[in-house]
Design a protein around this motif. Structure first.
Motif, PDB file in Angstrom:
ATOM      1  N   LYS A  30     131.407  -8.903  -7.519  1.00  0.00           N
ATOM      2  CA  LYS A  30     130.288  -9.168  -6.607  1.00  0.00           C
ATOM      3  C   LYS A  30     129.766  -7.843  -6.053  1.00  0.00           C
ATOM      4  CE  LYS A  30     133.663 -10.268  -3.123  1.00  0.00           C
ATOM      5  NZ  LYS A  30     134.343 -11.124  -2.243  1.00  0.00           N
ATOM      6  N   LYS A  31     128.468  -7.877  -5.674  1.00  0.00           N
ATOM      7  CA  LYS A  31     127.828  -6.633  -5.251  1.00  0.00           C
ATOM      8  C   LYS A  31     127.654  -6.656  -3.744  1.00  0.00           C
ATOM      9  CE  LYS A  31     124.102  -3.705  -6.949  1.00  0.00           C
ATOM     10  NZ  LYS A  31     122.875  -3.673  -7.722  1.00  0.00           N
ATOM     11  N   ASN A  32     127.939  -5.522  -3.112  1.00  0.00           N
ATOM     12  CA  ASN A  32     127.764  -5.422  -1.670  1.00  0.00           C
ATOM     13  C   ASN A  32     127.316  -3.996  -1.361  1.00  0.00           C
ATOM     14  OD1 ASN A  32     127.852  -5.905   1.014  1.00  0.00           O
ATOM     15  ND2 ASN A  32     129.989  -6.603   1.073  1.00  0.00           N
ATOM     16  N   ASN A  33     126.143  -3.830  -0.714  1.00  0.00           N
ATOM     17  CA  ASN A  33     125.643  -2.494  -0.390  1.00  0.00           C
ATOM     18  C   ASN A  33     125.618  -1.561  -1.594  1.00  0.00           C
ATOM     19  OD1 ASN A  33     125.031  -2.730   2.263  1.00  0.00           O
ATOM     20  ND2 ASN A  33     127.099  -2.191   2.977  1.00  0.00           N
ATOM     21  N   ASN A  34     125.134  -2.106  -2.718  1.00  0.00           N
ATOM     22  CA  ASN A  34     125.058  -1.308  -3.945  1.00  0.00           C
ATOM     23  C   ASN A  34     126.403  -0.917  -4.538  1.00  0.00           C
ATOM     24  OD1 ASN A  34     122.500  -1.195  -4.852  1.00  0.00           O
ATOM     25  ND2 ASN A  34     121.905   0.397  -3.350  1.00  0.00           N
ATOM     26  N   LYS A  35     127.492  -1.477  -3.999  1.00  0.00           N
ATOM     27  CA  LYS A  35     128.800  -1.196  -4.600  1.00  0.00           C
ATOM     28  C   LYS A  35     129.355  -2.493  -5.159  1.00  0.00           C
ATOM     29  CE  LYS A  35     130.447   2.844  -2.188  1.00  0.00           C
ATOM     30  NZ  LYS A  35     130.899   3.292  -0.898  1.00  0.00           N
ATOM     31  N   TYR A  36     130.194  -2.361  -6.187  1.00  0.00           N
ATOM     32  CA  TYR A  36     130.787  -3.555  -6.787  1.00  0.00           C
ATOM     33  C   TYR A  36     132.223  -3.749  -6.329  1.00  0.00           C
ATOM     34  CZ  TYR A  36     126.857  -4.189  -9.963  1.00  0.00           C
ATOM     35  OH  TYR A  36     125.614  -4.417 -10.490  1.00  0.00           O
ATOM     36  N   PHE A  37     132.587  -5.028  -6.151  1.00  0.00           N
ATOM     37  CA  PHE A  37     133.950  -5.380  -5.732  1.00  0.00           C
ATOM     38  C   PHE A  37     134.457  -6.542  -6.574  1.00  0.00           C
ATOM     39  CE2 PHE A  37     131.865  -3.478  -2.153  1.00  0.00           C
ATOM     40  CZ  PHE A  37     132.847  -2.663  -1.571  1.00  0.00           C
ATOM     41  N   THR A  38     135.787  -6.642  -6.717  1.00  0.00           N
ATOM     42  CA  THR A  38     136.348  -7.816  -7.398  1.00  0.00           C
ATOM     43  C   THR A  38     136.309  -8.991  -6.429  1.00  0.00           C
ATOM     44  OG1 THR A  38     138.596  -7.551  -6.587  1.00  0.00           O
ATOM     45  CG2 THR A  38     138.026  -6.313  -8.573  1.00  0.00           C
ATOM     46  N   LYS A  39     136.605 -10.184  -6.939  1.00  0.00           N
ATOM     47  CA  LYS A  39     136.569 -11.376  -6.072  1.00  0.00           C
ATOM     48  C   LYS A  39     137.546 -11.251  -4.900  1.00  0.00           C
ATOM     49  CE  LYS A  39     134.209 -14.594  -8.865  1.00  0.00           C
ATOM     50  NZ  LYS A  39     134.236 -14.079 -10.265  1.00  0.00           N
ATOM     51  N   ASP A  40     138.643 -10.497  -5.114  1.00  0.00           N
ATOM     52  CA  ASP A  40     139.610 -10.301  -4.027  1.00  0.00           C
ATOM     53  C   ASP A  40     139.235  -9.141  -3.113  1.00  0.00           C
ATOM     54  OD1 ASP A  40     141.174 -12.352  -4.905  1.00  0.00           O
ATOM     55  OD2 ASP A  40     142.405 -11.068  -6.194  1.00  0.00           O
ATOM     56  N   GLY A  41     138.082  -8.521  -3.401  1.00  0.00           N
ATOM     57  CA  GLY A  41     137.611  -7.460  -2.515  1.00  0.00           C
ATOM     58  C   GLY A  41     138.058  -6.058  -2.881  1.00  0.00           C
ATOM     59  N   SER A  42     138.697  -5.853  -4.050  1.00  0.00           N
ATOM     60  CA  SER A  42     139.058  -4.467  -4.420  1.00  0.00           C
ATOM     61  C   SER A  42     137.807  -3.761  -4.924  1.00  0.00           C
ATOM     62  CB  SER A  42     140.088  -4.415  -5.543  1.00  0.00           C
ATOM     63  OG  SER A  42     140.966  -5.465  -5.488  1.00  0.00           O
ATOM     64  N   PRO A  43     137.598  -2.530  -4.464  1.00  0.00           N
ATOM     65  CA  PRO A  43     136.448  -1.780  -4.978  1.00  0.00           C
ATOM     66  C   PRO A  43     136.672  -1.389  -6.440  1.00  0.00           C
ATOM     67  CG  PRO A  43     137.764  -0.446  -3.464  1.00  0.00           C
ATOM     68  CD  PRO A  43     138.376  -1.811  -3.467  1.00  0.00           C
ATOM     69  N   VAL A  44     135.602  -1.326  -7.223  1.00  0.00           N
ATOM     70  CA  VAL A  44     135.742  -0.870  -8.621  1.00  0.00           C
ATOM     71  C   VAL A  44     134.848   0.346  -8.822  1.00  0.00           C
ATOM     72  CG1 VAL A  44     136.332  -3.100  -9.631  1.00  0.00           C
ATOM     73  CG2 VAL A  44     133.924  -2.478  -9.352  1.00  0.00           C
ATOM     74  N   GLU A  45     135.206   1.177  -9.790  1.00  0.00           N
ATOM     75  CA  GLU A  45     134.321   2.292 -10.115  1.00  0.00           C
ATOM     76  C   GLU A  45     134.068   2.334 -11.618  1.00  0.00           C
ATOM     77  OE1 GLU A  45     136.880   6.172  -9.701  1.00  0.00           O
ATOM     78  OE2 GLU A  45     137.332   4.849  -8.001  1.00  0.00           O
ATOM     79  N   TRP A  46     132.913   2.894 -11.987  1.00  0.00           N
ATOM     80  CA  TRP A  46     132.547   2.975 -13.406  1.00  0.00           C
ATOM     81  C   TRP A  46     133.328   4.108 -14.052  1.00  0.00           C
ATOM     82  CZ3 TRP A  46     130.207  -0.383 -16.359  1.00  0.00           C
ATOM     83  CH2 TRP A  46     129.813  -0.004 -17.636  1.00  0.00           C
ATOM     84  N   VAL A  47     134.028   3.793 -15.115  1.00  0.00           N
ATOM     85  CA  VAL A  47     134.885   4.790 -15.746  1.00  0.00           C
ATOM     86  C   VAL A  47     134.545   4.872 -17.232  1.00  0.00           C
ATOM     87  CG1 VAL A  47     137.277   5.240 -16.405  1.00  0.00           C
ATOM     88  CG2 VAL A  47     136.789   4.409 -14.117  1.00  0.00           C
TER      89      VAL A  47
END
Ligand code: MSP
Length: 505
Positions: free
Chosen positions: A138-155
């Motif tokens: 899910k997207k929040n403030n232009n950042k992506y998070f998993t359903k449990d709220g962990s931030p993800v980064e593009w790798v």
């Protein structure tokens, strides 16, 4: 029969909390039950010490990763014994034996043409040490998070891949042929539908950090922490020595895991194993998660439950009992201090403890601490014996399916029944006019107490040992063989003491 049971190995990025304690106690309970059935048990737990998450935690603590994990791992090892758990080995993934095993597994996969080198691009969560598809985020403030709220980064990186997609049909076949391999059943369905929805090849190496087992013949890569971690189950039984006694005796294992890591154990792990031409796990049981007074437990919320705090406040066996009686194993559960107090008071103090206390102090006071063996049972006595046999059967059947709460319920029902029997037979009245009958009644009650105590042993081992000591019985000399027979042995009572003082609310 031999039985191999494992907990997940715990990440050394944090202090242990009630969630970790829960899985370890579950395995201890099951392994003690298996021992009562004369199984040769191998019970493994340990720590998962590699990966970016641990490396980051070490950086934050200003320590070299090895120094850091040495420090943290000790807490997990100490917790095991403080939880009253009897393990056979504690494995750390930074040990040499594990590096050898993980690299051997890798080489075996290479040899069997299961690995290729390519590139990976995608959303990566360091907290979960896993890649996610955009549809899972899910997207929040232009950042992506998993359903449990962990931030993800593009790798984007060069990566070795495991040919997981090739194993889709084999996995479906495996589970369709073994519908009880994943428990509870709802989890089985979940896994099967995940596999049927399509499997992509799995990235199994990293180049962006160094804290891991090095990929053989390519020093730019370390193994993905999950292939490294899962391999611990093989390391501990001396893999790659396939002819080693430990290996032939104990593999395959039963894995007890939290629901959050079921996919790794029920999809990736069996695929790795099949690809390495090894047997797939015997069983995988996924348990639920504990919340704290209704809230998700998390470090950032500051509501982590420290098992030591609960043990100090309520007692170890009280905590073990509560965790496994209160919530069906497999479901989520809510921890609250009121709930633990109520449960302990109702079951352990009133139903169980009081029964022992009143019968044993009566015997000490009125029978010179001795009860002669007898088999002079009446119909009412046989009713209680039949009840015991029926409840013991229920207890066993439920245990075999890891429905620990139901097993405990059967013991409590037997004890309620016994309490009613005590009230109707009223040994205190018999003392005045029928000593012989009083003796029969006390003999039977004592024996049912002993049986219930042995049935409770996997759950509350130290209290159970203590209760047996009042009857001069050593737990090492009992098992479930011929268990439904009432022993024809005199009983001598020594030193009965209260076991479960009531907890004031
Ligand atoms: N290192 C991996 C496992 C690798 S196994 C080859 C890992 N470690 S963990 O420390 O994060 O979690 C270990 C276990 O603790 C998991 O089974 C997880 O489900 C369990 N729990 C963590 N928090 C929990 C609760 N709040 N409640 C119940 N269990 C919880 O995952």
């Amino acid at each position: 029969m031999s039985f191999y049971i494992t907990t997940p190995i715990y990440y050394t990025n944090d202090v242990p909390h009630i969630g970790h304690a829960y899985t370890t106690i579950a395995c201890d309970i099951i392994s003690r039950f298996k021992k009562l059935h004369n199984n040769e048990v191998f019970f493994l737990t340990g720590t998962d010490e590699h990966g970016q998450k641990v490396e980051k935690a070490a950086n934050n603590a200003n320590l070299d990763p090895k120094q850091f994990v040495d420090k943290v791992s000790v807490n997990f090892e100490k917790l095991v014994s403080d939880l009253g758990c009897e393990i056979n080995d504690f494995i750390r993934t930074t040990e040499k034996r594990h590096k050898i095993a993980a690299q051997s597994l890798w080489n075996e996969l290479i040899k069997n043409d299961q690995i290729y080198l390519s590139h990976y691009e995608g959303w990566y969560s360091i907290r979960d040490e896993a890649y996610y598809a955009e549809s899972e985020l899910k997207k929040n403030n232009n950042k992506y998070f998993t359903k449990d709220g962990s931030p993800v980064e593009w790798v984007k990186e060069e990566s070795y891949f495991f040919k997981l997609s090739k194993w889709q049909d084999k996995l479906i076949e495996l589970y369709e042929n073994n519908p009880n391999m994943i428990l509870p059943n709802s989890r089985y369905n979940e896994v099967l539908s995940f596999i049927k929805s399509g499997l992509r090849d799995l990235s199994i190496s990293r180049t962006t950090f160094k804290w891991g087992v090095q990929v053989p013949n390519n020093e730019n890569h370390v193994m993905y922490v999950w292939i490294d971690a899962l391999c611990n189950y093989l390391t501990a039984i001396n893999y790659p020595k396939l002819n080693d006694n430990k290996f032939t005796n104990f593999w395959p294992a039963t894995h007890i895991v939290g629901k959050d890591i079921l996919r790794f154990h029920a999809v990736y792990w069996p695929a790795f194993l099949m690809a390495a031409k090894l047997d797939t796990p015997k069983k995988i049981f996924a348990h639920g998660w504990w919340t704290n007074e209704g809230e998700k437990i998390s470090k950032s919320l500051g509501n982590i439950i420290d098992p030591y705090e609960i043990i100090n406040e309520y007692g170890l066996d009280q905590m073990r009992y509560f965790l496994f009686r209160e919530v069906p194993f497999g479901n989520d559960g809510d921890f609250s201090k009121n709930a633990i107090a109520n449960r302990v008071n109702a079951d352990l103090s009133n139903n169980y403890g009081n029964l022992i206390q009143r019968i044993l102090s009566f015997i000490v006071k009125n029978c010179e601490s001795k009860i002669e063996a007898t088999q002079n049972f009446t119909n009412e006595d046989y009713e209680l014996i039949d009840k015991f046999i029926a409840k013991f059967e229920e207890y066993q059947n439920n245990f075999e399916n890891y429905q620990i709460d139901k097993s405990i319920k059967s013991i409590m029902e037997l004890l309620s029944h016994t309490n009613t029997y005590v009230d109707t037979q009223a040994p205190w009245s018999l003392r005045k006019n029928d000593i012989k009958r009083m003796n029969v009644v006390l003999f039977l009650i004592s024996n049912i107490i002993i049986k219930s105590t042995i049935m409770l042993y996997p759950i509350i081992p130290s209290s159970s040992k203590k209760a047996l000591s009042f009857f001069n019985i050593d737990i090492n000399n009992v098992n479930f063989e011929n268990f439904t027979k009432i022993n024809n042995k005199d009983l001598i009572i020594s030193n009965p003491q209260p076991l479960f003082p009531r907890i004031e609310l």
